[in-house]
Scaffold this motif. Structure first.
Motif, PDB file in Angstrom:
ATOM      1  N   ASN A   1     -10.832 -32.958  -3.737  1.00  0.00           N
ATOM      2  CA  ASN A   1     -12.074 -32.189  -3.587  1.00  0.00           C
ATOM      3  C   ASN A   1     -12.103 -31.111  -4.666  1.00  0.00           C
ATOM      4  O   ASN A   1     -11.530 -30.033  -4.502  1.00  0.00           O
ATOM      5  CB  ASN A   1     -12.140 -31.546  -2.203  1.00  0.00           C
ATOM      6  CG  ASN A   1     -12.083 -32.557  -1.082  1.00  0.00           C
ATOM      7  OD1 ASN A   1     -13.063 -33.206  -0.763  1.00  0.00           O
ATOM      8  ND2 ASN A   1     -10.902 -32.703  -0.484  1.00  0.00           N
ATOM      9  N   ARG A   2     -12.729 -31.433  -5.763  1.00  0.00           N
ATOM     10  CA  ARG A   2     -12.751 -30.494  -6.883  1.00  0.00           C
ATOM     11  C   ARG A   2     -13.687 -29.323  -6.591  1.00  0.00           C
ATOM     12  O   ARG A   2     -14.574 -29.391  -5.734  1.00  0.00           O
ATOM     13  CB  ARG A   2     -13.161 -31.213  -8.174  1.00  0.00           C
ATOM     14  CG  ARG A   2     -12.066 -32.144  -8.696  1.00  0.00           C
ATOM     15  CD  ARG A   2     -12.468 -32.855  -9.974  1.00  0.00           C
ATOM     16  NE  ARG A   2     -11.372 -33.662 -10.487  1.00  0.00           N
ATOM     17  CZ  ARG A   2     -10.518 -33.260 -11.433  1.00  0.00           C
ATOM     18  NH1 ARG A   2     -10.655 -32.066 -11.981  1.00  0.00           N
ATOM     19  NH2 ARG A   2      -9.541 -34.049 -11.840  1.00  0.00           N
ATOM     20  N   LEU A   3     -13.446 -28.250  -7.346  1.00  0.00           N
ATOM     21  CA  LEU A   3     -14.301 -27.085  -7.228  1.00  0.00           C
ATOM     22  C   LEU A   3     -15.749 -27.465  -7.511  1.00  0.00           C
ATOM     23  O   LEU A   3     -15.997 -28.365  -8.324  1.00  0.00           O
ATOM     24  CB  LEU A   3     -13.812 -26.010  -8.201  1.00  0.00           C
ATOM     25  CG  LEU A   3     -12.458 -25.382  -7.837  1.00  0.00           C
ATOM     26  CD1 LEU A   3     -11.873 -24.663  -9.038  1.00  0.00           C
ATOM     27  CD2 LEU A   3     -12.603 -24.428  -6.662  1.00  0.00           C
ATOM     28  N   PRO A   4     -16.705 -26.826  -6.850  1.00  0.00           N
ATOM     29  CA  PRO A   4     -16.602 -25.603  -6.039  1.00  0.00           C
ATOM     30  C   PRO A   4     -16.334 -25.815  -4.556  1.00  0.00           C
ATOM     31  O   PRO A   4     -16.668 -24.935  -3.747  1.00  0.00           O
ATOM     32  CB  PRO A   4     -17.974 -24.966  -6.256  1.00  0.00           C
ATOM     33  CG  PRO A   4     -18.901 -26.130  -6.354  1.00  0.00           C
ATOM     34  CD  PRO A   4     -18.125 -27.199  -7.085  1.00  0.00           C
TER      35      PRO A   4
ATOM     36  N   PRO B   1     -14.416 -29.088 -12.075  1.00  0.00           N
ATOM     37  CA  PRO B   1     -15.261 -30.279 -12.119  1.00  0.00           C
ATOM     38  C   PRO B   1     -14.933 -31.139 -13.339  1.00  0.00           C
ATOM     39  O   PRO B   1     -14.606 -30.607 -14.412  1.00  0.00           O
ATOM     40  CB  PRO B   1     -16.679 -29.708 -12.214  1.00  0.00           C
ATOM     41  CG  PRO B   1     -16.583 -28.339 -11.614  1.00  0.00           C
ATOM     42  CD  PRO B   1     -15.212 -27.841 -11.956  1.00  0.00           C
ATOM     43  N   VAL B   2     -14.993 -32.443 -13.192  1.00  0.00           N
ATOM     44  CA  VAL B   2     -14.674 -33.357 -14.291  1.00  0.00           C
ATOM     45  C   VAL B   2     -15.577 -33.032 -15.487  1.00  0.00           C
ATOM     46  O   VAL B   2     -16.793 -32.907 -15.347  1.00  0.00           O
ATOM     47  CB  VAL B   2     -14.860 -34.816 -13.856  1.00  0.00           C
ATOM     48  CG1 VAL B   2     -14.665 -35.756 -15.037  1.00  0.00           C
ATOM     49  CG2 VAL B   2     -13.887 -35.162 -12.727  1.00  0.00           C
ATOM     50  N   GLY B   3     -14.958 -32.889 -16.653  1.00  0.00           N
ATOM     51  CA  GLY B   3     -15.700 -32.576 -17.864  1.00  0.00           C
ATOM     52  C   GLY B   3     -15.804 -31.100 -18.177  1.00  0.00           C
ATOM     53  O   GLY B   3     -16.231 -30.730 -19.270  1.00  0.00           O
TER      54      GLY B   3
ATOM     55  N   ASP C   1     -13.631 -22.391 -19.464  1.00  0.00           N
ATOM     56  CA  ASP C   1     -14.717 -21.427 -19.605  1.00  0.00           C
ATOM     57  C   ASP C   1     -15.822 -21.664 -18.580  1.00  0.00           C
ATOM     58  O   ASP C   1     -16.851 -20.985 -18.601  1.00  0.00           O
ATOM     59  CB  ASP C   1     -15.302 -21.461 -21.016  1.00  0.00           C
ATOM     60  CG  ASP C   1     -14.523 -20.589 -21.989  1.00  0.00           C
ATOM     61  OD1 ASP C   1     -13.843 -19.646 -21.524  1.00  0.00           O
ATOM     62  OD2 ASP C   1     -14.589 -20.849 -23.204  1.00  0.00           O
ATOM     63  N   ASP C   2     -15.624 -22.631 -17.695  1.00  0.00           N
ATOM     64  CA  ASP C   2     -16.556 -22.825 -16.592  1.00  0.00           C
ATOM     65  C   ASP C   2     -16.669 -21.511 -15.806  1.00  0.00           C
ATOM     66  O   ASP C   2     -15.670 -20.818 -15.617  1.00  0.00           O
ATOM     67  CB  ASP C   2     -16.033 -23.941 -15.674  1.00  0.00           C
ATOM     68  CG  ASP C   2     -17.043 -24.360 -14.628  1.00  0.00           C
ATOM     69  OD1 ASP C   2     -17.358 -23.539 -13.738  1.00  0.00           O
ATOM     70  OD2 ASP C   2     -17.514 -25.510 -14.686  1.00  0.00           O
ATOM     71  N   PRO C   3     -17.860 -21.137 -15.335  1.00  0.00           N
ATOM     72  CA  PRO C   3     -17.996 -19.894 -14.562  1.00  0.00           C
ATOM     73  C   PRO C   3     -17.105 -19.825 -13.329  1.00  0.00           C
ATOM     74  O   PRO C   3     -16.791 -18.735 -12.847  1.00  0.00           O
ATOM     75  CB  PRO C   3     -19.477 -19.896 -14.158  1.00  0.00           C
ATOM     76  CG  PRO C   3     -20.156 -20.731 -15.186  1.00  0.00           C
ATOM     77  CD  PRO C   3     -19.158 -21.789 -15.576  1.00  0.00           C
ATOM     78  N   ILE C   4     -16.666 -20.975 -12.818  1.00  0.00           N
ATOM     79  CA  ILE C   4     -15.760 -20.960 -11.666  1.00  0.00           C
ATOM     80  C   ILE C   4     -14.432 -20.332 -12.043  1.00  0.00           C
ATOM     81  O   ILE C   4     -13.831 -19.599 -11.249  1.00  0.00           O
ATOM     82  CB  ILE C   4     -15.539 -22.395 -11.139  1.00  0.00           C
ATOM     83  CG1 ILE C   4     -16.845 -22.974 -10.601  1.00  0.00           C
ATOM     84  CG2 ILE C   4     -14.463 -22.411 -10.056  1.00  0.00           C
ATOM     85  CD1 ILE C   4     -16.742 -24.438 -10.192  1.00  0.00           C
TER      86      ILE C   4
END
Length: 350
Positions: free
Chosen positions: A128-131, A240-242, A246-249
């Motif tokens: 179960n990937r973020l978020p 998340p895949v890809g 630097d993703d905001p998460i």
């Protein structure tokens, strides 16, 4: 779920491609093995002075939280106990409210803070990937609101002060605490949460990242409790895949992240370890929020590694941190509830 051993996997031509403290293993065919054991074993130190129990908060997802409450009152207890959330760490990939190191820490929090402690689980990556973990953590806060509105809350919440709530988290849990501070940082969100009122946030060595390495990341030794290789693996498996780090998460100041200058943060304590690979990001986070006018304190433990308060819970720095959390709760909590309960029994704590 893959049930065969690594030797059988190798014999079948399936290689192990990711390993998180031997608790989570991912194989080249996409199968996953999770050990039922925690990443390291410690003795549970439960003297009986704290009553606790597990409660479901999301039946559809099978998610539970663990509640803790002092069993007996002492003369200095408030009429109603503050509520203190603790979100466990583990890089969003491992960990549970049931692990003995986290369980011990929550017992200690309930004892020293004289509070009801809430320790939720959340869905883990890479299944179960973020978020997902953040969504589950929001749900655990909303569960408390439903309890407050029910008129008949769980017995361990019977004397909880729903207007005196604190949210804390360790590592990945610290990152969760940040996201919750943003999620409930508007007047509208605060109003929707009533009668629950969050008074402050404690971020314990929060798990942030970014594509540009910091000095503390580059200088982290490979034998550190949280080293750069493991840190990168956690993000590789949980984002998340890809996505990049630097993703905001993962990066609160990355491209596409919400403008934190527009968020009115509640009082916050950010705990930083001088020997922690995440040190520089936590310091930068706290200092930026302070510069923007938010009531944020950055507390440094110069000689400490990541997660020292659960790995060495009886150390002097761990004791100092507990006193600092107590001070923060006392200073920022519900000032109107200073009445004391006359009914109490002697609680002996060893």
């Amino acid at each position: 779920m893959m049930s065969s051993s690594s030797s059988l996997s190798a014999a079948a031509g399936v290689a192990e491609v990711e390993n998180c403290r031997d608790v989570l293993r991912v194989f080249s065919d996409g199968s996953i093995v999770r050990s039922p054991e925690p990443s390291f074993m410690v003795t549970v130190e439960d003297d009986g002075s704290i009553e606790w129990g597990d409660v479901p908060f999301d039946f559809d997802l099978g998610l539970h939280l663990r509640l803790y409450r002092p069993r007996c009152r002492v003369p200095t207890d408030p009429a109603r106990f503050p509520v203190f959330y603790y979100f466990h760490g583990g890089g969003y990939c491992i960990g549970s409210r049931t692990w003995p190191n986290f369980h011990n820490y929550c017992l200690r929090l309930a004892t020293h803070l004289r509070a009801v402690v809430v320790s939720p689980d959340y869905r883990l990556a890479p299944e179960n990937r973020l978020p997902a973990a953040i969504e589950d953590s929001v749900a655990s806060i909303l569960w408390l609101r439903s309890q407050a509105l029910s008129g008949d809350p769980h017995p361990l919440l019977a004397d909880a002060d729903f207007s005196n709530v604190f949210v804390s988290g360790d590592s990945a849990g610290g990152s969760i605490a940040h996201h919750l501070a943003v999620r409930f940082g508007s007047d509208e969100a605060r109003a929707d949460l009533k009668p629950v009122l969050i008074r402050g946030f404690i971020l314990l060595m929060p798990f942030f990242a970014g594509t540009i390495r910091t000095r503390s990341e580059n200088e982290c030794p490979p034998d550190a409790f949280l080293n750069l290789e493991l840190n990168d693996r956690f993000w590789r498996l949980s984002l998340p895949v890809g996505s990049t780090t630097d993703d905001p998460i993962s990066n609160p100041f990355g491209p596409g992240a919400p403008d934190l200058q527009t968020v009115r943060f509640d009082p916050m304590l950010v705990v930083v370890g001088g020997k922690d690979l995440l040190r520089d990001r936590a310091v930068d986070y706290g200092e930026r929020l302070k510069k923007w006018g938010n009531p944020v304190e950055v507390l440094h433990f110069e000689s400490q590694q990541h997660g020292f308060f659960t790995t060495t819970p009886k150390s002097k720095p761990a004791d100092e941190l507990m006193r600092s959390i107590q001070r923060f709760v006392d200073q920022t909590g519900n000032k109107s509830d200073r009445s004391r309960s006359s009914g109490w029994c002697l609680a002996v704590v060893f």
